[in-house]
Design a protein around this motif. Structure first.
Motif, short mmCIF file in Angstrom:
data_model
loop_
_atom_site.label_atom_id
_atom_site.label_comp_id
_atom_site.label_asym_id
_atom_site.label_seq_id
_atom_site.Cartn_x
_atom_site.Cartn_y
_atom_site.Cartn_z
N UNK A 124 0.86 -1.18 0.00
CA UNK A 124 0.00 0.00 0.00
C UNK A 124 0.89 1.23 0.00
N UNK A 125 0.97 1.91 -1.13
CA UNK A 125 1.90 3.02 -1.33
C UNK A 125 1.11 4.30 -1.53
N UNK A 134 6.25 5.02 -4.11
CA UNK A 134 6.16 4.48 -5.46
C UNK A 134 5.65 3.04 -5.43
N UNK A 135 6.33 2.19 -4.70
CA UNK A 135 5.97 0.77 -4.58
C UNK A 135 6.42 0.24 -3.22
N UNK A 136 5.90 -0.93 -2.87
CA UNK A 136 6.35 -1.74 -1.73
C UNK A 136 6.06 -1.08 -0.37
N UNK A 137 5.08 -0.18 -0.33
CA UNK A 137 4.69 0.40 0.95
C UNK A 137 4.09 -0.64 1.88
N UNK A 160 -2.25 0.12 -4.69
CA UNK A 160 -2.45 -1.16 -4.01
C UNK A 160 -1.98 -2.28 -4.93
N UNK A 161 -0.96 -3.00 -4.50
CA UNK A 161 -0.41 -4.13 -5.25
C UNK A 161 -0.81 -5.39 -4.51
N UNK A 162 -1.34 -6.37 -5.24
CA UNK A 162 -1.92 -7.56 -4.60
C UNK A 162 -1.55 -8.81 -5.38
N UNK A 198 -1.14 -15.00 -9.32
CA UNK A 198 -1.69 -13.82 -9.98
C UNK A 198 -1.14 -12.59 -9.29
N UNK A 199 -0.92 -11.51 -10.04
CA UNK A 199 -0.29 -10.30 -9.49
C UNK A 199 -0.84 -9.11 -10.25
N UNK A 200 -1.36 -8.11 -9.52
CA UNK A 200 -1.95 -6.96 -10.17
C UNK A 200 -1.90 -5.77 -9.23
N UNK A 201 -1.98 -4.57 -9.79
CA UNK A 201 -1.94 -3.35 -8.97
C UNK A 201 -2.83 -2.28 -9.58
N UNK A 202 -3.39 -1.45 -8.70
CA UNK A 202 -4.20 -0.31 -9.12
C UNK A 202 -3.78 0.90 -8.28
#
Length: 272
Positions: free
Chosen positions: A76-77, A82-85, A101-103, A112-116
Motif C-alpha cells: 500500500x503506497x 512508489x511501490x512496496x509500501x 495497491x499491489x496484490x 496472480x499479481x496486479x496493482x491499481x
C-alpha cells in the motif's frame, strides 16, 4: 510439469493458463473490493485485512505475506510512495490522497499479481491525469504481447506513451517480471527502451506488466524499512499492473475481470 523455451522461460499449457486465470481472478476481485473500500479515514492496514480475508475466503494464499520477509498481504503506497509500501494504521487516508495497491494470490500453486492506483475522494486534477497516463501506458505495453514480438516492445510502448503525455518520471530500476509457478520469474520487464530486442513472445508465456510513473523526477530512494520506495522530490507516483498471457489469439489479461477484451479491442490496431 511445464515446458521451458531456450531462454529458460516457462511455457504454460492451455490447462495451466486456466489455473493462472483462476488465480488472476482472485486478485482481480480482491482489488475491486479494495477499490470500493478506499475512502477518507480508512487505513492501509484496514485494507490489508480486507484483502487477506478475501483471498483466503476464495481458498487462495496471499503471495506477498512472508515473501522475503514482507509482513503484509498487500503493498500500500500512498502519494509519494512508489511501490512496496507496508500497510500500517499510523495515518488514515485523507481526502486528496492517492493510494497504489499491489496484490498477489496463489491458487493451486499458480500466481496472480496486479496493482491499481485509487484516488481518495476528490483529488488534484494533476493526480487524476497521472493515474490515467500510467494506466494507459500499462495497456499500451500489454497490447505489445503478441506472438513474434519482442520483450523490449513492452517497455518501448510504455515509455513512448508516457513521454507523449508530458514531463513525467519513469523509475528506471523498477519494472515487471515473468510470472507462473513463482511470483517473480525471469525475465525482468523494463518500462523503457528501444523496440525489437530480447526474446520473442511465444504462446504460453506469462508476464506481469507494471509501469510506475512519477509526477516529477524519476529518481527514487528506499526508506529505512528496506521496503518502501519513495520519490526523492516528494511528488506523487502511480502504479498499475496486470498479469498477462501470450496466446495465439493475442494477450489474455489474467487479472482483468473481462480478460482485457474491452481495452485491447481498442488498442491492438494502434500499438505499433
Amino acid at each position: 510439469m511445464f515446458k521451458k523455451n531456450k531462454h529458460g522461460i516457462q511455457i504454460k499449457s492451455p490447462e495451466q493458463l486456466e489455473k493462472m486465470r483462476a488465480a488472476g481472478l482472485v486478485v482481480g476481485r480482491t482489488l475491486q473490493l479494495l477499490r470500493e473500500n478506499v475512502r477518507p479515514g480508512v487505513t492501509p492496514l484496514d485494507l490489508d485485512g480486507i484483502a487477506e480475508k478475501a483471498i483466503r475466503d476464495e481458498g487462495a494464499i496471499p503471495s506477498f505475506k512472508g515473501y522475503q520477509g514482507f509482513p503484509a498481504t498487500i503493498c500500500a503506497s500512498v502519494n509519494h510512495e512508489v511501490v512496496h509500501g507496508i500497510p500500517s494504521d499510523r495515518r488514515p487516508l485523507r481526502e486528496g490522497d492517492v493510494i497504489s495497491i499491489d496484490c498477489g494470490a496463489i491458487l493451486d500453486g499458480w500466481h496472480g499479481d496486479s496493482a491499481i492506483t485509487v484516488p481518495v475522494g476528490e483529488v488534484d486534477p494533476k493526480l487524476t491525469e497521472l493515474m490515467r497516463v500510467t494506466e494507459e501506458a500499462m495497456w499500451r505495453g500489454i497490447a505489445a504481447l503478441t506472438v513474434g514480438r519482442h520483450l523490449s516492445d513492452i517497455g518501448h510502448q510504455v515509455e513512448k506513451y508516457v513521454r507523449s503525455q508530458g514531463r513525467y518520471g519513469i523509475p528506471q530500476e523498477y519494472g515487471g517480471h515473468g510470472i507462473g509457478t513463482e511470483m517473480h520469474m525471469d525475465p525482468w520487464v523494463a518500462n523503457h527502451g528501444k523496440p525489437g530486442k530480447g526474446l520473442r513472445f511465444e504462446p504460453g508465456m506469462c508476464f506481469a506488466v507494471e509501469p510506475m510513473v512519477n509526477l516529477g523526477t524519476d529518481r527514487t530512494r528506499v526508506l529505512a524499512d528496506d521496503w518502501t520506495v519513495v520519490t526523492v522530490d516528494g511528488k506523487a507516483s502511480a502504479h498499475f499492473e496486470h498479469s498477462v498471457a501470450v496466446t495465439h489469439n493475442g494477450p489474455w489479461v489474467l487479472t482483468a475481470l473481462d480478460g482485457g477484451k474491452e481495452r485491447l479491442a481498442e488498442l491492438l490496431g494502434d500499438a505499433g
